[in-house]
Design a protein around this motif. Sequence first.
Motif, short mmCIF file in Angstrom:
data_model
loop_
_atom_site.label_atom_id
_atom_site.label_comp_id
_atom_site.label_asym_id
_atom_site.label_seq_id
_atom_site.Cartn_x
_atom_site.Cartn_y
_atom_site.Cartn_z
N ARG A 190 152.15 -33.81 85.06
CA ARG A 190 151.07 -34.42 85.70
C ARG A 190 150.55 -35.69 84.89
O ARG A 190 150.48 -35.95 83.69
N GLU A 191 150.27 -36.59 85.67
CA GLU A 191 149.86 -38.20 85.12
C GLU A 191 148.36 -38.14 85.58
O GLU A 191 147.99 -37.96 86.75
N SER A 192 147.63 -38.99 84.82
CA SER A 192 146.23 -39.18 85.21
C SER A 192 146.41 -40.11 86.13
O SER A 192 147.02 -40.95 86.63
N LEU A 209 148.64 -43.36 87.18
CA LEU A 209 149.27 -43.38 88.51
C LEU A 209 148.94 -44.95 88.87
O LEU A 209 149.65 -45.46 89.64
N SER A 210 147.61 -45.26 88.92
CA SER A 210 147.00 -46.51 89.56
C SER A 210 148.02 -47.66 88.73
O SER A 210 148.37 -48.63 89.48
N LYS A 211 148.00 -47.65 87.54
CA LYS A 211 148.49 -48.58 86.57
C LYS A 211 150.08 -48.54 87.11
O LYS A 211 150.70 -49.65 87.42
N ARG A 212 150.69 -47.77 87.18
CA ARG A 212 151.99 -47.58 87.44
C ARG A 212 152.56 -48.10 88.92
O ARG A 212 153.25 -48.97 89.14
N VAL A 213 151.68 -47.80 90.15
CA VAL A 213 151.61 -48.19 91.35
C VAL A 213 151.38 -49.73 91.41
O VAL A 213 152.15 -50.49 92.07
N ASN A 214 150.38 -50.28 90.69
CA ASN A 214 150.21 -51.61 90.80
C ASN A 214 150.82 -52.45 90.20
O ASN A 214 151.50 -53.68 90.60
N LEU A 215 151.74 -51.97 89.10
CA LEU A 215 152.73 -52.75 88.60
C LEU A 215 153.97 -52.96 89.42
O LEU A 215 154.64 -53.97 89.59
N ARG A 216 154.28 -52.01 90.40
CA ARG A 216 155.53 -52.11 91.26
C ARG A 216 155.05 -53.08 92.55
O ARG A 216 156.12 -53.73 92.93
N SER A 217 153.89 -53.16 92.67
CA SER A 217 153.33 -54.08 93.87
C SER A 217 153.49 -55.71 93.54
O SER A 217 153.49 -56.42 94.53
#
Length: 41
Positions: free
Chosen positions: A26-28, A32-40
């Motif tokens: 599980r990730e916080s 998750l927000s940081k990871r998703v925003n980096l991909r965009s």
Amino acid sequence: MEELVKFTLLTRDCADHLVDRYSEQRESAEALSKRVNLRSI
């Protein structure tokens, strides 16, 4: 049977690492927000 015993003895100390599944971690929400925003970008 002898090979199974050997394998069991060799991997006994590594059990925590071997049964830790990435898909079950599980990730916080922040991570998750940081990871998703980096991909965009």
